[in-house]
Structure formats: C-alpha cells, structure tokens
Motif scaffolding. Structure first.
Motif, mmCIF file in Angstrom:
data_model
loop_
_atom_site.group_PDB
_atom_site.id
_atom_site.type_symbol
_atom_site.label_atom_id
_atom_site.label_comp_id
_atom_site.label_asym_id
_atom_site.label_seq_id
_atom_site.Cartn_x
_atom_site.Cartn_y
_atom_site.Cartn_z
ATOM 1 N N ASP A 21 1.145 -1.318 -0.287
ATOM 2 C CA ASP A 21 0.159 -0.602 0.211
ATOM 3 C C ASP A 21 0.975 1.365 0.444
ATOM 4 O O ASP A 21 2.056 1.119 0.205
ATOM 5 N N GLY A 22 0.328 1.946 -0.742
ATOM 6 C CA GLY A 22 0.705 3.769 -0.802
ATOM 7 C C GLY A 22 1.502 3.964 -1.707
ATOM 8 O O GLY A 22 2.217 5.243 -1.877
ATOM 9 N N ARG A 25 0.156 7.749 -2.679
ATOM 10 C CA ARG A 25 1.004 9.068 -1.496
ATOM 11 C C ARG A 25 2.447 9.049 -2.068
ATOM 12 O O ARG A 25 2.616 10.252 -1.749
HETATM 13 C C1 IPE Z 1 -1.775 0.217 -2.966
HETATM 14 O O1 IPE Z 1 -1.665 1.683 -3.547
HETATM 15 C C2 IPE Z 1 -2.304 -0.288 -4.254
HETATM 16 C C3 IPE Z 1 -2.530 -0.594 -4.738
HETATM 17 C C4 IPE Z 1 -4.194 -0.709 -3.689
HETATM 18 C C5 IPE Z 1 -3.050 -0.966 -6.252
HETATM 19 P P1 IPE Z 1 -2.485 2.948 -2.837
HETATM 20 O O2 IPE Z 1 -3.010 2.823 -4.686
HETATM 21 O O3 IPE Z 1 -3.698 2.126 -2.468
HETATM 22 O O4 IPE Z 1 -1.548 3.908 -2.397
HETATM 23 P P2 IPE Z 1 -2.584 5.657 -1.954
HETATM 24 O O5 IPE Z 1 -2.750 4.493 -0.606
HETATM 25 O O6 IPE Z 1 -3.685 5.439 -2.315
HETATM 26 O O7 IPE Z 1 -1.702 6.057 -0.815
#
Ligand code: IPE
Ligand code: IPE
Ligand code: MG
Length: 246
Positions: A21-22, A25
């Motif tokens: 995750d992340g 961001r």
């Molecule tokens: C994780 O990063 C990837 C997926 C869920 C596909 P995010 O896209 O959720 O990134 P954030 O959490 O919005 O920063």
C-alpha cells in the motif's frame, strides 16, 4: 542497513503475505499522478520477490488489486491492468530462472481478457517450478472468497456429496482460493495504515502482523529483513502459555 545475511534462515516464516500500500501517496509527495506511484511500485515487487526466493520463503502472497479497488477511477484501473500484463511478460524468464511458481487468487474472471490470458500463460509456464510459490491476489476480496466457499459447500451438502457432520476446518480450507497454501505466518502492510482491507481474513487467524510506515515503492530488502527479524523475535503461542512452549 540490514541485508539478507542478517536473517536466521532456520526460523523463516513459511508464508509471507504483503499488503502493498501507499503507491498513490508516494506519487503525490513528488507532485506526480497516482499512476506514477504504481509504475514505481513494480520495482519494489520485483526486488521483494527476489529477496524472498533467495531467503527460502516457501510462499509469498502479494495483494495487488482488491475487489474494492474496482471502485477507483477507470484510468487508474486501466493503468494497473496494463502494468500487470507488462510485468508478467517481462518477468516470466526471471521467475523460471529463480524456480518460482506463479499462482493467482481472486475473482480472476473479472480481470480484462488480456490480463487473464497473460496470467494463465505465466501460470502454466512456471507450473513445474519447485521453489517459492508466488501468489498474486487480483480482484481479491476475503469476504467474496468466503461467500463462494459457503455456496460451494452448501451445494455439496444439499446434493449429498458431503455430510453436514463432516464439515471441518480442513473442508473449509479446500474450498478457499488459497487451498494450495498454508496459513499466513507473517503479514506485512506498508504505508502506515493499520488495517487488513479484506485480505485473507480466515488465513491470518494466527499470523504475526507487521505494519510499517513506508510507502510501497520505497519498501526495500532492508525493510523486508526488518520485518522478518521482528517476526523471529516474537513468541507464537497459539493460545498456549509461554511455559508450555519451552
Ligand atoms: C496500493 O497503493 C496499490 C493498490 C491498491 C492497487 P494505493 O494506490 O492504495 O496508494 P495509496 O494508499 O492511495 O497511497
Ligand atoms: C489494499 O489497499 C489493497 C491493495 C493493496 C491491493 P487499499 O489502498 O485499497 O486499502 P484501503 O482502501 O486504504 O483500506
Ligand atoms: Mg491504499
């Protein structure tokens, strides 16, 4: 900085699962679009897979796309699917070279046809590999998995294929997408978020949880080793007392 040499390979978690995750961001911090984060997350996947295989982790399960992620903007979903296809194509040889067997869990039929085709091709071409099992959770939702298992088991009871009395945990396990893998030993989530987000709810019943405040594209070998060292320093009691274990 930790390296793979810092790990005691005699007490490795057999099954590591990661909520990657992340990405969004990470990109936002750099003034870029979310998809830039996903593109950069691919390299972290590659490195993590390689490190786990080198260490001798038997099962690595990566949460790449959830059933809830279908609610994201279409442009982001399309990019994620394109990245999936491109990565599968690019990494096939490396998977074979590292003796890694690829699998997928989730509602795979809901993926775009191109992604399904690429996925099944890599799955078939790595089927014989006897090293680490790398499982991608794609269009995966734990509640959907459980619902589907309950439906299948109910159907079998109704048609006298299994009896109500014989339903035990093993029977439930065989009806889950994850029937080929053991329970999760270590669950890692990046990005600082401390939640499970519908991932492997049944399978993490006794997993050690590790939340790290690093966005996925920055997750490195150092962080992986740190997570495994933390795991190795914990006492897994499975309901027993500490005295009973020693
Ligand atoms: C994780 O990063 C990837 C997926 C869920 C596909 P995010 O896209 O959720 O990134 P954030 O959490 O919005 O920063
Ligand atoms: C979980 O991340 C799913 C994946 C990493 C693929 P999300 O970013 O979708 O989770 P929430 O929405 O923050 O709980
Ligand atoms: Mg997220």
């Amino acid at each position: 900085m930790y390296t793979l040499e810092d790990v005691n390979t005699n007490r490795l978690p057999k099954h590591v699962a990661i909520i990657m995750d992340g990405n969004g961001r990470w990109a936002k911090q750099r003034g870029k679009l979310r998809v830039f984060g996903h593109e950069n997350g691919v390299e972290a996947v590659r490195k993590t897979v390689e490190s786990c295989a080198k260490l001798g982790v038997e099962f690595l399960t990566l949460y790449a796309f959830s059933t809830e992620n279908w609610n994201r903007p279409k442009i982001e979903i399309d990019t994620l699917m394109k990245l999936l296809v491109a990565s599968l194509r690019k990494e096939l040889d490396t998977l074979n070279k590292n003796n890694i067997c690829l699998k997928a869990i989730g509602n795979i039929h809901s993926l775009p046809p191109k992604a399904q085709k690429e996925l099944s091709e890599v799955i078939v071409k790595t089927e014989e590999n006897s090293g680490m099992t790398l499982t991608l959770a794609l269009s995966y939702g734990s509640r959907e998995e459980l619902k589907q298992a309950i439906k299948e088991i109910s159907f079998k009871v109704k048609n006298n294929i299994i009896s109500l009395e014989n339903i035990d945990e093993a029977v439930i396990n065989t009806h889950l997408y994850t029937h080929f893998m053991p329970d999760v030993d270590l669950l890692i989530r990046t990005s600082g978020e401390c939640r499970i987000s519908n991932f492997l709810l049944w399978q993490i019943a006794y997993a050690e949880l590790y939340f790290i405040d690093v966005f996925w594209p920055d997750f490195s070998e150092h962080h992986l080793v740190e997570a495994i060292l933390s795991y190795q320093n914990r006492e897994r009691r499975f309901g027993k007392t500490s005295e009973q274990l020693s």
